[in-house]
Design an enzyme around this catalytic site. Structure first.
Site, PDB file in Angstrom:
ATOM      1  N   CYS A 136      55.585  37.892  65.372  1.00 41.89           N
ATOM      2  CA  CYS A 136      54.183  37.620  65.556  1.00 41.89           C
ATOM      3  C   CYS A 136      53.889  38.550  66.372  1.00 41.89           C
ATOM      4  O   CYS A 136      53.966  38.393  67.731  1.00 41.89           O
ATOM      5  CB  CYS A 136      53.927  35.988  65.873  1.00 41.89           C
ATOM      6  SG  CYS A 136      52.164  35.828  66.220  1.00 41.89           S
ATOM      7  N   CYS A 139      51.237  37.363  69.168  1.00 40.69           N
ATOM      8  CA  CYS A 139      51.714  36.198  69.867  1.00 40.69           C
ATOM      9  C   CYS A 139      52.369  37.122  71.047  1.00 40.69           C
ATOM     10  O   CYS A 139      52.239  36.640  72.198  1.00 40.69           O
ATOM     11  CB  CYS A 139      52.758  35.268  69.500  1.00 40.69           C
ATOM     12  SG  CYS A 139      52.217  34.745  67.709  1.00 40.69           S
ATOM     13  N   ASP A 140      53.190  38.033  70.665  1.00 42.82           N
ATOM     14  CA  ASP A 140      54.166  38.492  71.557  1.00 42.82           C
ATOM     15  C   ASP A 140      53.920  40.009  72.035  1.00 42.82           C
ATOM     16  O   ASP A 140      54.764  40.495  72.771  1.00 42.82           O
ATOM     17  CB  ASP A 140      55.679  38.479  71.168  1.00 42.82           C
ATOM     18  CG  ASP A 140      56.013  36.825  70.676  1.00 42.82           C
ATOM     19  OD1 ASP A 140      55.356  35.972  71.809  1.00 42.82           O
ATOM     20  OD2 ASP A 140      56.689  36.374  69.768  1.00 42.82           O
TER      21      ASP A 140
END
Ligand code: NDP
Length: 312
Positions: A136, A139-140
């Site tokens: 992701c 997300c990261d």
């Protein structure tokens, strides 16, 4: 087989399921929630969550899901281990078999079974998951700002995530296994126009390098067999997701990729009393906060349905 009757059954324990549980329990629906195969859902394989509003200093994924769970339990949600193994949505009440051992008869069923990222399946990928390997970018990606990263995949998700990463990282290597991309033309154009994305055509991942954290990737050209080691700090896998909708396929309308179709603007499925929220019905946004929002919608839809049927 043992039978238990409930007003509201929630299947799945990510942000969508727990948010549905918080709302449903506060509305007096006495929900029972089964956690499923991966209690806490995909966030439990994420380290720091920094984009969920309300956590100004960030929070790690497993802790956040523990907080969600505690909040649901505080209002009386009955949270249980167990996996839904079969359903029968042919008549009210709906029947859901748990662990092939027990049948729950539920007037409302909220499906929040999520989606699972597909992985390449190599040892280094599993070992470095959460330590540089991620599925992701939104997300990261932030953890690799100013650094070089690689992303594998060539669909719309990979294209979108590659351009997202290019805004944050100094360089993005996109590993594409064929000599063309599956992504829509407009997304491909966007990728090709982005200066700091280098597309490695006809390339597959031979191995992800690093002991305790990613420090590179070795790619193999499938035409020449030539190997190339590229130093990167992040390795993103974007080869698709699999919505966890298989057991509902006989009853619910699914799209061509297996995502549950909901009536736009609602969590309603084609079956009365069955609602879907979170990633099992959303391939576009896939964020914890959007999943939580849709879980709230599902609980409100379930409550209104029960009231309208005089089942509340
Ligand atoms: P897709 O299935 O469309 O694409 C997966 C990509 O990963 C393909 O390019 C495939 O390669 C590649 N791939 C699969 N397995 C491997 C492997 N083992 N090694 C290397 N590469 C691999 O998945 P997406 O998640 O990209 O998209 C899913 C759906 O969601 C699509 O319908 C897409 O259009 C949609 N979507 C739409 C968006 C939008 O409209 N904004 C954004 C994101 C997704 P190959 O092509 O060679 O098979």
């Amino acid at each position: 087989m043992e039978i238990e009757k409930v007003k509201c059954l929630i299947i799945g324990s990510g942000p969508a399921g727990y948010t549905a549980a918080i709302y449903a329990s506060r509305a007096g629906l006495n929900p029972v929630l089964y956690q499923g195969l991966q209690p806490g859902g995909q966030l439990t394989i994420t380290n720091d969550v920094e984009n969920y509003p309300g956590y100004p200093d960030g929070i790690n994924g497993p802790q956040m899901m523990e907080d969600f769970k505690r909040q649901a339990e505080r209002f009386g949600t009955d949270v249980r281990y167990g996996i839904a193994t079969a359903v029968d949505f042919s008549s009210q009440p709906h029947k859901v078999t748990i662990d092939e051992q027990k049948v729950i008869e539920a007037h409302t069923v909220i499906i929040s079974t999520g989606a699972s990222a597909k992985w390449l399946g190599m040892e280094s990928e599993a070992r470095l998951n959460g330590s540089g390997v991620s599925a992701c970018a939104v997300c990261d990606g932030f953890f690799y700002r100013g650094q070089d990263v690689a992303i594998v995949g060539a669909g719309d998700t990979a294209a979108e995530e590659a351009t997202y990463l290019a805004n944050i990282c100094s360089k993005v290597y996109m590993i594409v296994r064929r000599d063309e991309m599956r992504a829509s033309t407009i997304m491909q154009e966007r990728v090709k126009k982005t200066k700091n994305i280098e597309i490695l055509w006809n390339a597959v991942t031979d191995d992800i390098l690093g002991e305790n954290a990613v420090d590179g990737v070795r790619v193999r050209n499938v035409l020449t067999d030539e190997l190339r080691e590229i130093p990167v700090k992040g390795f993103f896998v974007a080869i698709g997701h699999q919505p966890n909708s298989g057991i509902f396929a006989d009853y619910l309308n699914l799209d061509e990729n297996g995502y549950i179709r909901t009536i736009p603007g609602t969590s309603k499925t084609n079956i009365d009393g069955v609602f879907a929220c979170g990633d099992v019905q959303d391939f576009t946004y896939r964020q914890a906060v959007t999943a939580a929002g849709s879980g709230c919608m599902a609980a409100l839809d379930a409550e209104r349905y029960l009231s309208a049927q005089d089942l509340h």
